[in-house]
Design a protein around this motif. Structure first.
Motif, PDB file in Angstrom:
ATOM      1  N   GLU A  58     -51.308  36.687  70.960  1.00 38.13           N
ATOM      2  CA  GLU A  58     -52.729  36.979  71.134  1.00 38.13           C
ATOM      3  C   GLU A  58     -53.473  35.668  71.307  1.00 38.13           C
ATOM      4  O   GLU A  58     -53.253  34.708  70.567  1.00 38.13           O
ATOM      5  CB  GLU A  58     -53.270  37.747  69.940  1.00 38.13           C
ATOM      6  CG  GLU A  58     -52.757  39.166  69.842  1.00 38.13           C
ATOM      7  CD  GLU A  58     -53.428  39.944  68.731  1.00 38.13           C
ATOM      8  OE1 GLU A  58     -54.132  40.924  69.037  1.00 38.13           O
ATOM      9  OE2 GLU A  58     -53.255  39.565  67.565  1.00 38.13           O
ATOM     10  N   ALA A  59     -54.361  35.629  72.313  1.00 34.82           N
ATOM     11  CA  ALA A  59     -55.109  34.410  72.618  1.00 34.82           C
ATOM     12  C   ALA A  59     -56.599  34.716  72.527  1.00 34.82           C
ATOM     13  O   ALA A  59     -57.176  35.346  73.422  1.00 34.82           O
ATOM     14  CB  ALA A  59     -54.747  33.902  74.003  1.00 34.82           C
ATOM     15  N   THR A  62     -58.443  41.853  63.317  1.00 30.84           N
ATOM     16  CA  THR A  62     -59.135  40.590  63.557  1.00 30.84           C
ATOM     17  C   THR A  62     -58.107  39.491  63.714  1.00 30.84           C
ATOM     18  O   THR A  62     -57.351  39.210  62.798  1.00 30.84           O
ATOM     19  CB  THR A  62     -60.073  40.238  62.379  1.00 30.84           C
ATOM     20  OG1 THR A  62     -61.002  41.310  62.197  1.00 30.84           O
ATOM     21  CG2 THR A  62     -60.827  38.952  62.673  1.00 30.84           C
ATOM     22  N   SER A  63     -58.073  38.891  64.895  1.00 28.43           N
ATOM     23  CA  SER A  63     -57.100  37.831  65.145  1.00 28.43           C
ATOM     24  C   SER A  63     -57.596  36.520  64.580  1.00 28.43           C
ATOM     25  O   SER A  63     -58.760  36.160  64.718  1.00 28.43           O
ATOM     26  CB  SER A  63     -56.855  37.685  66.652  1.00 28.43           C
ATOM     27  OG  SER A  63     -58.073  37.373  67.303  1.00 28.43           O
ATOM     28  N   SER A  64     -56.719  35.810  63.904  1.00 25.25           N
ATOM     29  CA  SER A  64     -57.070  34.520  63.339  1.00 25.25           C
ATOM     30  C   SER A  64     -56.956  33.447  64.390  1.00 25.25           C
ATOM     31  O   SER A  64     -56.127  33.521  65.285  1.00 25.25           O
ATOM     32  CB  SER A  64     -56.134  34.195  62.171  1.00 25.25           C
ATOM     33  OG  SER A  64     -54.804  34.171  62.611  1.00 25.25           O
ATOM     34  N   PHE A  70     -60.810  39.326  80.101  1.00 23.76           N
ATOM     35  CA  PHE A  70     -60.136  40.357  80.892  1.00 23.76           C
ATOM     36  C   PHE A  70     -61.171  41.327  81.432  1.00 23.76           C
ATOM     37  O   PHE A  70     -62.249  41.486  80.864  1.00 23.76           O
ATOM     38  CB  PHE A  70     -59.086  41.113  80.060  1.00 23.76           C
ATOM     39  CG  PHE A  70     -59.659  41.971  78.971  1.00 23.76           C
ATOM     40  CD1 PHE A  70     -60.043  41.419  77.763  1.00 23.76           C
ATOM     41  CD2 PHE A  70     -59.821  43.338  79.153  1.00 23.76           C
ATOM     42  CE1 PHE A  70     -60.587  42.209  76.764  1.00 23.76           C
ATOM     43  CE2 PHE A  70     -60.360  44.139  78.159  1.00 23.76           C
ATOM     44  CZ  PHE A  70     -60.751  43.567  76.957  1.00 23.76           C
ATOM     45  N   ASP A  71     -60.846  41.949  82.540  1.00 19.78           N
ATOM     46  CA  ASP A  71     -61.714  42.952  83.158  1.00 19.78           C
ATOM     47  C   ASP A  71     -61.099  44.329  82.991  1.00 19.78           C
ATOM     48  O   ASP A  71     -59.883  44.469  82.840  1.00 19.78           O
ATOM     49  CB  ASP A  71     -61.901  42.658  84.651  1.00 19.78           C
ATOM     50  CG  ASP A  71     -62.610  41.340  84.901  1.00 19.78           C
ATOM     51  OD1 ASP A  71     -63.502  40.995  84.108  1.00 19.78           O
ATOM     52  OD2 ASP A  71     -62.265  40.656  85.882  1.00 19.78           O
ATOM     53  N   LEU A 130     -52.011  37.724  75.437  1.00 19.61           N
ATOM     54  CA  LEU A 130     -52.692  39.020  75.373  1.00 19.61           C
ATOM     55  C   LEU A 130     -54.079  38.862  74.763  1.00 19.61           C
ATOM     56  O   LEU A 130     -54.211  38.298  73.668  1.00 19.61           O
ATOM     57  CB  LEU A 130     -51.855  39.991  74.523  1.00 19.61           C
ATOM     58  CG  LEU A 130     -52.483  41.322  74.130  1.00 19.61           C
ATOM     59  CD1 LEU A 130     -52.661  42.207  75.361  1.00 19.61           C
ATOM     60  CD2 LEU A 130     -51.615  42.022  73.074  1.00 19.61           C
ATOM     61  N   PRO A 131     -55.132  39.343  75.431  1.00 18.30           N
ATOM     62  CA  PRO A 131     -56.466  39.324  74.818  1.00 18.30           C
ATOM     63  C   PRO A 131     -56.483  40.224  73.584  1.00 18.30           C
ATOM     64  O   PRO A 131     -56.159  41.413  73.678  1.00 18.30           O
ATOM     65  CB  PRO A 131     -57.378  39.872  75.920  1.00 18.30           C
ATOM     66  CG  PRO A 131     -56.612  39.712  77.192  1.00 18.30           C
ATOM     67  CD  PRO A 131     -55.168  39.874  76.811  1.00 18.30           C
ATOM     68  N   PRO A 132     -56.853  39.711  72.416  1.00 18.93           N
ATOM     69  CA  PRO A 132     -56.821  40.536  71.201  1.00 18.93           C
ATOM     70  C   PRO A 132     -57.814  41.685  71.218  1.00 18.93           C
ATOM     71  O   PRO A 132     -57.640  42.664  70.486  1.00 18.93           O
ATOM     72  CB  PRO A 132     -57.145  39.530  70.094  1.00 18.93           C
ATOM     73  CG  PRO A 132     -57.843  38.396  70.772  1.00 18.93           C
ATOM     74  CD  PRO A 132     -57.269  38.320  72.147  1.00 18.93           C
TER      75      PRO A 132
END
Length: 541
Positions: free
Chosen positions: A528-529, A330-332, A534-535, A370-372
């Motif tokens: 991570e953003a 889980t990204s903060s 993203f596809d 990077l999408p988390p």
């Protein structure tokens, strides 16, 4: 946000000197260098669109240097198919020559204006110093005012933008990426609906100043030949160096021209070979693709070499995994999500993301956002293979915006897998799609179904191909049976040179250096953003 940044104007000679400062290694396969050439053009186009003409010129000149001086000497360049590819790459140089010619006077004019302002500022400072010496009763307030006077404002001096740090501005980066990626997709769709083919669009976008399509249409695309290329590239060198007598070498090619003042070498164009008379061969794009650039039939991604079975693993040969902190799934939220307000009018030219990390040799690395959720989506796609003890791999694709790289698409190529290998097949279809969507390859992701999270020796060799094409390229390794994952890059030095010069084979073989690779996430150039879209494109179906 973190203040304002301004790129100091440079002369064309200074830009050329930086453009030539890249390491060419003939041990890197020809196909990787040809892909690198395409990436250079894509990056130059984006930088120019965002108003960074200096960086656009640098990349285009580096592209010409690579194609005209380096690749013809590559050990694999003599093969018939690579010679055809090289001829196609020279066509790209020709299309970009007019761009270099138009950028050159604008860059030099901006540089001259900047130097004039510096001289005026220096004269004013000298006059103030003399006045203070003559009139010692000048008040302290007046001195303070002089000392804090603002520099002259001139938006034409250089590419001016607000400098941002990636870690503190992830929310802004996400919004900026969403808006710009949608804008580009809309533009591609409008171009296709207008009936403009991919080849015509690429010709228009790269002939002269991008966007100046009216003038580009007047060019005769059928008149491109080696003599024209040689003449035009010679003119570009003459504009940089000034007039200078030239004599032909014994083989009839023009010699490398050296500027006596700056001692900078500029690329020369060799005579075309007999193979150059043949028609150019490149794969036909998918009619449904939305690309700006044709892909070459010989181009292929770095392949995953076969690994030896797990039974041959020797612990002493395992590459040492660098230390990294524990990362939860889980990204903060970033500080920017609750701190800095986001401007309503988001334009890529308004912002510049600063380099967030550096290679071991001091070269700055652009930030990768990077999408988390990407790895979770990838693991769900790979689950059937994982249950069957088969590896799965994917290609991380994205684009360049405001000097940062955004991963916006996960492409699952057609592949053949075993418990220890995963090799892509039908690579021409893969690159037709990537080029058709105007994407850049930013790295790769793969699973270790039963192994731990680390970069095997063969993984290191595979990734060296990606990192040659783009220094920021990353490798994501997922070990689902261990609940672990990591984002890595090769060190440089010593990792890149060690791997490129290594001739050993096998999944686990020793390297003399212990720090072959390192983490690219926390700390590193990857962030991570949260919320970055993203596809997923699965080409296996």
């Amino acid at each position: 946000m973190n203040g304002h940044g301004r790129v100091q104007p440079m002369s064309v000679e200074q830009i050329v000197e930086q453009a030539e400062n890249f390491e060419y290694n003939p041990l890197v396969p020809f196909k990787h260098w040809s892909r690198s050439a395409g990436t250079l053009i894509k990056e130059a186009e984006i930088y120019d669109h965002e108003g960074n003409e200096q960086q656009a010129y640098l990349l285009l000149f580096r592209h010409a240097r690579l194609i005209l001086d380096k690749l013809p000497t590559h050990p694999e360049a003599r093969s018939k198919e690579n010679d055809i590819v090289l001829q196609q790459l020279r066509k790209d140089v020709l299309r970009n020559i007019s761009k270099l010619e138009k950028l050159r006077p604008r860059i030099n004019k901006r540089y001259d204006r900047y130097q004039a302002i510096l001289k005026e500022r220096s004269r004013a400072k000298a006059a103030n110093t003399q006045a203070l010496a003559v009139s010692p009763r000048v008040s302290a307030d007046a001195q303070t005012q002089r000392g804090h006077s603002s520099p002259p404002s001139d938006s034409g001096l250089a590419h001016s933008s607000e400098a941002l740090t990636a870690g503190d501005n992830r929310d802004l980066a996400v919004k900026l990426a969403h808006k710009e990626i949608r804008r580009r997709a809309t533009a591609r769709k409008a171009t296709r609906q207008a009936g403009i083919t991919q080849e015509d669009e690429q010709e228009r976008r790269t002939a002269g100043v991008w966007g100046d399509w009216e003038e580009a249409l007047t060019k005769d695309k059928n008149s491109i030949d080696q003599d024209t290329l040689s003449k035009d590239m010679h003119n570009v060198r003459m504009q940089v160096n000034g007039p200078k007598p030239e004599a032909l070498q014994q083989d009839g090619s023009r010699p490398i021209v050296e500027n006596q003042k700056s001692h900078i070498l500029y690329p020369s164009v060799p005579q075309k070979s007999a193979l150059g008379q043949q028609a150019y061969s490149y794969s036909s794009p998918d009619p449904t693709s939305k690309g700006l650039r044709a892909s070459y039939a010989t181009s292929s991604p770095p392949q995953r070499p076969s690994k030896t079975p797990n039974t041959l693993v020797e612990d002493s040969f395992l590459p040492q995994r660098p230390n990294k902190e524990a990362i939860t799934h889980t990204s903060s939220p970033s500080r920017s999500e609750s701190a800095s307000p986001v401007p309503q009018d988001l334009k890529p030219s308004t912002f510049t993301f600063q380099s967030s990390a550096y290679l071991e040799n001091g070269t700055p690395l652009r930030t990768i956002f990077l999408p988390p959720d990407l790895r979770h989506r990838f693991l769900s796609i790979a689950l059937p293979n994982t249950k069957a003890n088969l590896e799965t791999c994917g290609i991380l694709c994205g684009t360049l915006i405001s000097n940062a790289l955004f991963i916006s698409k996960l492409v699952i190529p057609e592949q053949k897998s075993t418990s220890d290998t995963c090799e892509t097949v039908n690579e021409s279809d893969l690159f037709d799609y990537i080029d058709g969507e105007d994407l850049m390859i930013l790295g790769w992701i793969h699973t270790h179904p039963t192994q731990t999270c680390f970069m095997s020796s063969r993984d290191l060799h595979t990734h060296s191909g990606y990192q040659v094409m783009m220094p920021e390229s990353i490798a994501i390794v997922c070990a689902p049976s261990k609940g672990d994952w990591g984002v890595f890059r090769l060190t440089d030095p010593p990792g890149m040179k060690s791997v490129l010069n290594c001739t050993q084979s096998g999944l686990f073989h020793p390297h003399a250096e212990s720090n072959i690779y390192t983490d690219a996430l926390r700390p590193g150039h990857v962030y991570e953003a949260k919320g970055l879209e993203f596809d997923v494109v699965d080409m296996r179906h």
